[in-house]
Structure formats: structure tokens, C-alpha cells
Design an enzyme around this catalytic site. Structure first.
Site, short mmCIF file in Angstrom:
data_model
loop_
_atom_site.label_atom_id
_atom_site.label_comp_id
_atom_site.label_asym_id
_atom_site.label_seq_id
_atom_site.Cartn_x
_atom_site.Cartn_y
_atom_site.Cartn_z
N CYS A 90 0.86 -1.18 0.00
CA CYS A 90 0.00 0.00 0.00
C CYS A 90 0.90 1.24 0.00
O CYS A 90 1.71 1.41 0.92
CB CYS A 90 -0.90 -0.01 1.23
SG CYS A 90 -1.97 1.43 1.29
N CYS A 253 -3.25 7.20 -4.58
CA CYS A 253 -3.05 5.75 -4.46
C CYS A 253 -1.67 5.34 -4.99
O CYS A 253 -1.43 5.37 -6.21
CB CYS A 253 -4.15 4.99 -5.20
SG CYS A 253 -4.07 3.23 -4.91
O1 PYC Z 1 -1.89 3.87 -1.83
O2 PYC Z 1 -1.42 1.88 -2.60
C1 PYC Z 1 -2.18 2.68 -2.08
C2 PYC Z 1 -3.55 2.23 -1.71
C3 PYC Z 1 -4.12 1.02 -1.90
C4 PYC Z 1 -5.42 1.09 -1.41
C5 PYC Z 1 -5.62 2.35 -0.92
N1 PYC Z 1 -4.46 3.04 -1.13
#
Ligand code: PYC
Length: 332
Positions: A90, A253
Site C-alpha cells: 500500500c 493511491c
Molecule cells: O496507496 O497503494 C495505495 C492504496 C491502496 C489502497 C488504498 N491506497
């Protein structure tokens, strides 16, 4: 009566929550973080559920638990916990965890400004910039990322047929580009993206198999990445990433950005040295770069980096009491 207390430092990375369990976490068997993840999911999933879901958490809640490294040249191991499960990797979670770990003195780096982190998806190297006690930015050099499948047709009962690519950046992402049946994320409500995402994920997993070529414990498509027009003209791209059952990532993300960079690289749209500024649904940004061109089990891949920031929001002694009918959380 059994009552368990977890000392958590809460933070957010570019808007998305990160709850770092700094005390009360379990001892877990396993030589690697991948083995520890399997063990945690079998024996201790109640901790994740209790800390992530309502009434102690919420639909977007995400966090981590720190462990001693299995290789003494590394600084620590991280287990990611989330409403969606235990992710192999993550990105926003790593940026938040590093910020908390350094600012709160949970980890003493072997070399100042550098951390080597064992994650279930592999070793992640991190550099961070500090001003006084505060961590101002964290750059993660992520695991090998690659475009897994191109131009798959998947049906959405509301939107019709969509063409998507599936790319891996620590998790498997279906990337929905603007096309006849999808005008761009800015044209829809978040609640619509969430409803459509659940159906797309189910359909894609029912019709295809997504398995990491070197680690079969990493499998299944977990996230949908909707794309659209940027808000800031100097950003490269924008996304809204769906995870869990009801969440849209407020950050761009980290693993989703890695997956998108791998997709663009495979399609000749991004090369070494280019800056990839990725915007989230709320306009917060990560800076992505290709650090290395490489291969993974014969597949053309990249090692991407993602840079972002996080802020501590609170200190939280969270109690999970067996007498509480909602000890292990709920979702509505
Ligand atoms: O930042 O890799 C990330 C992530 C995965 C799910 C929510 N954030």
C-alpha cells in the site's frame, strides 16, 4: 471478559487515512512479511476488522502494523490492514507509516533519511526529508510493476461494455480510461463509481485470473482505477481508486499510481526520467517516476517511485472488548 487495547497513531496521506498500530499488535509467526500476512489473515483478522470497520473505523479506514525485520540489514516489516483486507503493498499506507514511525520515534533508521522496509509484496526502499521533527516528504521505490492484461471487455449493467487494462503495482488494478461508455470520473458521483466498481471487480475476477508470476499468494483483482481530466494543468493524470466495498482513495493511491505508470510505460506513453504527477479525486498529488526498467518472470516491467506527504492527526487508544457485540466491526 477479554479487553484488548491498541495504541494507534492516526495520520492521513494526502487525505487518505493511515492508522498505525504502535502498541498492542500481535506476535506473528513467519520468516517473511508474506508468510506473516498469511498467518495474520488466518489467526488475527479480528484485529483488522475491529480497528478498520465501524464503530472504531469507517469505510475508507486503512492502516498498518510494524514488525521487526527478518533480515537485519532492513529497518522494519510492515503489514497493511484495511477495510479491504491485508494488501500485499500500500503506497499511501507506506508514506503515512514512515511519517508516523519517524516523527514518533517508532523506528530508528540504520541510515538517516533512508529506510529499507519489508512488505508482503517485497522490499521497498524509502527516502524521506525531515525539517526538525517533521517529515516533509516520503519517496517510496516500489516493487516491480507491470501491465498484466490489455483491452479486456467487461460489462457494467449501467454503463454497458467497457474496455479496461489490468496492471500490477503491488495490487492488481483494472484501469478504466475515458471511452464511449465512460466520460471521465469528473462527470459522475463518487457513489456511482463505487457501485459500478463492485460489479466490474466481480465480473473481472469471475472471467479472468490475476496471479503474480512469482508469488501466487498475490492474486485477484482488488481495485478499480477510474481516470479523468486533471484539475491542475501541470498534473499528468487523475484517478479515483476504488477499494474495499465502499471506499474511494482520497490520495492518488501509491500502488495505483505504480500500476498506471507501468501501463503507460508498456504503451510507450512514459519513459525513464519523465515525471508523472498523479492527482486524486480531491486534487491531492503524488509525484511518480520510473526508477529502473526491468523484467519480472520475462515480463517487461518497471520499478516505479512515488513521492508524497502525510500528517499525524491524533493519538488513539482503541479498545476491543469481547463483551461488545460490535467488537469485530460491522459494515452497513
Ligand atoms: O496507496 O497503494 C495505495 C492504496 C491502496 C489502497 C488504498 N491506497
Amino acid at each position: 471478559m477479554a479487553r484488548k487495547t491498541f495504541f494507534c497513531v492516526d495520520a492521513h496521506t494526502c487525505g487518505n487515512p493511515v492508522r498505525v498500530v504502535a502498541g498492542g499488535g500481535p506476535f506473528i509467526e513467519g520468516k517473511t512479511m508474506s508468510e506473516k500476512r498469511q498467518n495474520f489473515m488466518r489467526e488475527y483478522d479480528w484485529i483488522r476488522r475491529g480497528l478498520m470497520f465501524e464503530p472504531r473505523g469507517h469505510d475508507m479506514m486503512s492502516g498498518s502494523i510494524l514488525f521487526p525485520p527478518s533480515d537485519p540489514q532492513n529497518d522494519c516489516g510492515i503489514l497493511f490492514i484495511e477495510t479491504s483486507g491485508c494488501l500485499p503493498m500500500c503506497g499511501h499506507g507506506t508514506i503515512g507509516t514512515v511519517t508516523v514511525a519517524i516523527e514518533e520515534g517508532l523506528v530508528t533508521p540504520k541510515k538517516p533519511g533512508i529506510l529499507r522496509l519489508e512488505t508482503p509484496a517485497g522490499l521497498v526502499k524509502v527516502t524521506y526529508k525531515q525539517e526538525g521533527k517533521k517529515v516533509k516528504s516520503v519517496k517510496i521505490v516500489n516493487i516491480k510493476s507491470y501491465l498484466a492484461k490489455e483491452n479486456i471487455t467487461v460489462n457494467s449493467s449501467d454503463l454497458g461494455d467497457l474496455i479496461v487494462d489490468v496492471s500490477y503495482g503491488g495490487n492488481f488494478y483494472a484501469i478504466v480510461e475515458v471511452q464511449d461508455n465512460f466520460k471521465g470520473l469528473e462527470h459522475y458521483q463518487a457513489s456511482e463509481l463505487i457501485t459500478w466498481s463492485r460489479e466490474l471487480r466481480n465480473n473481472l475476477n469471475a472471467e479472468h485470473s490475476f496471479v503474480h508470476p512469482e508469488d501466487p499468494t498475490i492474486n485477484g483483482l482488488s481495485h478499480i482505477q477510474w481516470t479523468g481530466s486533471v484539475i491542475n494543468e501541470n498534473s499528468t493524470a487523475r484517478n479515483a481508486v476504488f477499494y474495499g466495498d465502499k471506499a474511494i482513495d482520497r490520495s492518488p493511491c501509491g500502488t495505483g499510481t505504480s500500476a498506471r505508470m507501468a501501463q503507460w510505460y508498456a504503451k510507450g506513453k512514459l519513459k525513464m526520467g519523465d515525471e508523472f504527477i498523479h492527482e486524486s479525486i480531491i486534487g491531492s498529488r503524488f509525484i511518480g517516476r520510473i526508477e529502473e526498467e526491468t523484467e519480472l518472470a520475462g515480463i517487461k516491467s518497471i520499478i516505479p517511485s512515488i513521492e508524497g506527504w502525510a500528517m499525524v492527526t491524533g493519538y488513539n487508544n482503541i479498545v476491543i472488548d469481547d463483551d461488545d457485540p460490535y467488537a469485530h466491526g460491522f459494515q452497513v
